[in-house]
Design an enzyme around this catalytic site. Structure first.
Site, short mmCIF file in Angstrom:
data_model
loop_
_atom_site.label_atom_id
_atom_site.label_comp_id
_atom_site.label_asym_id
_atom_site.label_seq_id
_atom_site.Cartn_x
_atom_site.Cartn_y
_atom_site.Cartn_z
N ASP A 7 45.65 -11.49 12.32
CA ASP A 7 46.80 -10.61 12.12
C ASP A 7 46.38 -9.59 11.06
OD1 ASP A 7 47.09 -11.79 9.61
OD2 ASP A 7 49.16 -12.43 9.93
N CYS A 64 44.44 -15.16 9.27
CA CYS A 64 45.66 -14.47 8.82
C CYS A 64 45.59 -14.42 7.29
CB CYS A 64 46.93 -15.14 9.35
SG CYS A 64 47.30 -16.78 8.72
C1 RB5 Z 1 51.60 -12.00 6.85
O1 RB5 Z 1 52.12 -11.29 5.77
C2 RB5 Z 1 51.30 -13.43 6.46
O2 RB5 Z 1 52.50 -14.15 6.39
C3 RB5 Z 1 50.34 -14.06 7.42
O3 RB5 Z 1 49.16 -13.33 7.45
C4 RB5 Z 1 49.94 -15.48 7.13
O4 RB5 Z 1 49.51 -15.65 5.83
C5 RB5 Z 1 50.90 -16.51 7.55
O5 RB5 Z 1 50.66 -17.73 7.43
#
Ligand code: RB5
Length: 143
Positions: A7, A64
């Site tokens: 992400d 992420c």
């Molecule tokens: C996004 O801001 C963040 O919540 C995501 O990248 C991750 O850390 C979620 O677990």
């Protein structure tokens, strides 16, 4: 084949990892995301899981911000064993003992130098194949 996805929180680290994979000569397919714009990590976890479930890939890397949300989602998918690793010992052990097929990383947790070492350890360590570990890995799907 290796698939990789992230992400927005993992985007910058993913770029570093892809450069590293190219240097290593490790073939991979990038399943997004493609910028720092905010996206929903479950979509990318699902893409990697599906590629593995359908036999297009045998390993995946998911990134992420923390590695937590994306690994939680990946681990809900049948046949996926995603390991969130913050050091090389975890990466080595999860291959030897859990036959993890997905490495999860936190782009806001580990720096690129450590992350690349974790990636190498994950990719270069085989499953031990020992009976007790094979039995436990099988049990993960059954319990
Ligand atoms: C996004 O801001 C963040 O919540 C995501 O990248 C991750 O850390 C979620 O677990």
């Amino acid at each position: 084949m290796l698939v990789i996805a992230c992400d927005h929180g993992g985007y910058e680290l993913k770029l570093e990892i892809m450069k590293h994979l190219e240097k290593r000569g490790t073939a991979y397919r990038d399943l997004g995301c493609d910028s720092l714009a905010s996206v929903d990590y479950p979509i990318y976890a699902k893409r990697v899981a599906t590629a593995i479930q359908e036999g297009e890939a045998d390993r995946g890397i998911l990134i992420c911000g923390t590695g937590i949300g994306i690994s939680i989602t990946a681990n809900k998918q049948k046949g996926i064993r995603a390991a969130l690793c913050t050091d090389c010992f975890m990466a080595e052990m999860t291959r030897l003992h859990n036959d993890a097929n997905v490495l999860a990383l936190g782009g806001r947790v580990v720096g690129p130098g450590l992350a690349l070492k974790i990636v190498d350890t994950f990719l270069d360590t085989p499953f031990s194949g020992e009976e007790r570990h094979a039995r436990r890995v099988k049990m993960i799907e059954e319990v």
